[in-house]
Write an enzyme that holds these catalytic residues in place. Structure first.
Site, mmCIF file in Angstrom:
data_model
loop_
_atom_site.group_PDB
_atom_site.id
_atom_site.type_symbol
_atom_site.label_atom_id
_atom_site.label_comp_id
_atom_site.label_asym_id
_atom_site.label_seq_id
_atom_site.Cartn_x
_atom_site.Cartn_y
_atom_site.Cartn_z
ATOM 1 N N ASP A 6 0.880 -1.168 0.000
ATOM 2 C CA ASP A 6 0.000 0.000 0.000
ATOM 3 C C ASP A 6 0.915 1.215 0.000
ATOM 4 O O ASP A 6 1.585 1.490 0.987
ATOM 5 C CB ASP A 6 -0.883 -0.021 1.257
ATOM 6 N N LYS A 68 2.301 11.433 -3.169
ATOM 7 C CA LYS A 68 1.355 10.696 -4.012
ATOM 8 C C LYS A 68 0.411 11.633 -4.772
ATOM 9 O O LYS A 68 -0.056 11.311 -5.865
ATOM 10 C CB LYS A 68 0.557 9.743 -3.132
ATOM 11 N N GLU A 147 -7.384 0.461 -4.621
ATOM 12 C CA GLU A 147 -7.411 0.439 -3.160
ATOM 13 C C GLU A 147 -8.733 -0.071 -2.581
ATOM 14 O O GLU A 147 -8.715 -0.897 -1.661
ATOM 15 C CB GLU A 147 -7.064 1.828 -2.614
ATOM 16 N N ASP A 170 -13.078 5.499 2.264
ATOM 17 C CA ASP A 170 -11.650 5.596 2.599
ATOM 18 C C ASP A 170 -11.280 7.036 2.920
ATOM 19 O O ASP A 170 -11.164 7.873 2.024
ATOM 20 C CB ASP A 170 -10.826 5.062 1.407
#
Ligand code: AMP
Length: 576
Positions: A6, A68, A147, A170
């Site tokens: 991850d 990211k 994800e 999330d």
């Protein structure tokens, strides 16, 4: 071995399937999750994770976080990245290199492949950038995994039922997204996803920071960093407790700072912020075409979903209990690890199909596949057949358990083999029953019994009967279609040849012993030569036809032979 990774905005983690179980690998400090932060020293030194984060207080312009956000994007608006002349891929590669190092150190072996997760909304260039980052770190990406799909795997939602729909909420440190997934036959599809790449727990830290600093005036950057850290600590504490007191001794050199904040104050503060996530939820649900009652589960991932207010609000919105049984900050890495395990074969496929993905059978004479349980049979199931000996006085019979769709045994997969002892019997007289039984867990039990002795041989074949990789099933079925013609003609030839092998010596005997009338002889001899030439030419249909003709041509003579044998037996009986 394939790693599951991850690569998160604020945190990253790595795992591997070990002895059939997915586990996340802890670093030297015993932590399974590392901050996605990299410090670049003036001398080319690099530190990743907590060490890098600690340097943020003293060396903020040399610490890259939340890289990211910029992956695969043309415009990079980050002063630290610009000052350091680093690309997002290079920084991500340094994080991945650290994860690889942790894994190799824990596993004491080199690892070169990984499954890496990305947000469902990542476009091609963002996915490609993630792959390139992994390559820079010496990792081949065997699969880019969404994800929310990873989260669903971690929650075992692929095992819920044949077809299920789930929402994955999330909420991390810097990003939020809601994805609606549909799972069918173990494969997840993202129906809709909506999110905000500028919404996360960091916002709450800033709200608390403002709350704490109210009326304090300008503070040096280092002290501001200290307050920001305390804000996050307070936020975390308030997920457990109803009140928390922030204390910073001599924060301005002389006086100490002390302020208490309650959970309800925090709830008040974050109400609008949580509402923003619900807007995304609404949009995603609308896009998916589903209504709340259509959802089989709602799962929460991301560290910020530890906040009680988030849990309550989301549950109220979806009118459902939310599943929080997994560590919210480990679920995605765990799912990536499960996927990696499935791909590497370290873990049998998670999805337990309730049908046999491929046919199961045994090899019989001539190397043929004899199917006992056809493909797509619902389990549990049972099927059996009688077999006989191929030769006089055969001592044992080999049972080769095969899986596949091809006509010839050699083109299928052997998933087990064993021998059954046989009583001494003339060719074709022994009787061996073979039974296949697949239980609800997909375990295949093969039983073989010589009916004359009643002795059983039972062999259990675990896993392989139903747990077959999708790609392998597809390939096998594809090949069976591709080679259908060749396969069929080989089967016809083999079966006809077996018949010919039986027939030819019998015909020879009939001819020699004078059971054949003169007017029949020519026809039989022609038929025999046709059988022989078809065997030599290898023409399946010609051989089948020739064997049939020979069988018919000798029928009358064979009947006479049988009659004679019966007469002889009768005479013997009379004589006695
Ligand atoms: P992630 O990006 O999923 O690792 O989430 C990180 C975010 O979760 C950060 O903003 C953390 O401050 C936040 N977080 C972690 N633990 C908690 C907690 N116990 N309560 C509230 N927020 C938390």
């Amino acid at each position: 071995m394939i790693l599951g990774i991850d690569l998160g905005t604020t945190h990253s983690a790595v795992g591997v399937v070990d002895s059939g179980f997915p586990i996340l690998l802890a670093d030297e400090e015993g932590k399974r999750v590392i901050p996605s932060a990299v410090w670049y020293g003036g001398e080319g030194e690099i530190e990743v994770g907590r060490k890098a984060l600690r340097r943020r207080i003293t060396d903020p312009m040399r610490v890259v976080t939340s890289v990211k956000r910029w992956m695969g994007s043309g415009r990079i608006d980050d002063p630290v990245l610009a000052a350091l002349r680093k690309t997002p891929e290079e920084v991500s590669a340094d994080i991945l290199r650290e994860l690889k190092r942790i894994a190799e150190w824990r596993l004491e072996t080199e690892v070169g492949q990984a499954v890496v997760t990305v947000p469902a909304y990542f476009n091609d260039s963002q996915r490609a950038a993630t792959k390139r980052a992994a390559e820079l770190a010496g990792l081949e990406v065997v699969r880019i995994l969404n994800e929310p799909t990873a989260a669903a795997l971690a929650y075992g939602l692929d095992k819920l039922k044949e077809r299920s729909r789930v929402a994955v909420y999330d909420l991390g440190g810097g990003t939020f997204d809601l994805s609606v997934l549909e799972m069918q036959d173990g494969v997840f599809q993202v129906l809709a996803t909506h999110g905000d790449t500028r919404l996360g727990g960091d916002d709450v830290d800033r709200m608390l920071f403002d709350f704490l600093l109210e009326g304090l005036g300008e503070l040096p950057v280092e002290m501001q960093m200290r307050f920001l850290d305390e804000s996050e600590k307070a936020k975390r504490a308030l997920s457990e407790d109803l009140a928390y007191t922030v204390r910073i001794p001599f924060y301005d050199g002389s006086s100490s700072f002390e302020k208490t904040i309650t959970r309800s104050e925090l709830d008040q503060m974050t109400r609008e912020w949580i509402k923003k996530t619900l807007k995304c939820c609404q949009q995603a649900m609308l896009d998916s075409g589903l209504k709340n009652p259509d959802l089989d589960a709602v799962v929460l991932v991301g560290g910020s979903t530890r906040m009680p207010a988030v849990r309550e609000t989301v549950a109220a919105f979806f009118e459902k209990n939310v599943d929080v049984t997994q560590h919210p900050d480990e679920a995605i890495a765990l799912g990536a690890t499960i996927q990696a395990g499935v791909l590497s074969g370290a873990m049998s496929k998670m999805v337990l199909l309730d049908v046999t993905p491929l046919s199961l059978g045994i090899e019989t004479y001539g190397g043929l596949m004899n199917v006992l349980i056809p493909r797509n049979t619902t389990i549990p199931c049972k099927a059996g057949e009688m077999f006989t000996n191929a030769a006089d006085g055969q001592q044992s019979m080999r049972v080769r358990v095969l899986q596949g769709e091809r006509e010839m045994a050699r083109d299928n997969w052997e998933i087990g083999k064993f021998d059954v002892e046989m009583e001494n019997a003339p060719k074709g007289q022994a009787r061996v029953g073979v039974q296949f039984k697949i239980d609800a867990d997909g375990i295949l039990e093969v039983l073989a019994r010589d009916t004359s002795t009643g002795k059983d041989v039972i062999v259990r074949i675990e896993n392989s009967a139903v747990n077959v990789d999708d790609a392998a099933v597809e390939q096998m079925v594809g090949e069976s279609v591709e080679f259908a013609f060749e396969d069929m003609s080989e089967r016809i030839f083999t079966e006809a040849k077996l018949k010919a092998d039986e027939l030819l010596p019998a015909v020879e005997m009939i001819l020699e012993q004078g059971f054949v009338k003169d007017e029949e002889r020519l026809e039989i001899e022609v038929a025999v030569s046709k059988v022989n030439s078809a065997i030599t030419s290898g023409n399946a249909n010609a051989l089948k036809a020739a064997v049939k003709t020979l069988d018919e041509a000798t029928e009358a003579a064979a009947t006479r032979l049988v009659e004679r044998a019966m007469e002889e037996a009768l005479e013997r009986e009379m004589a006695e």
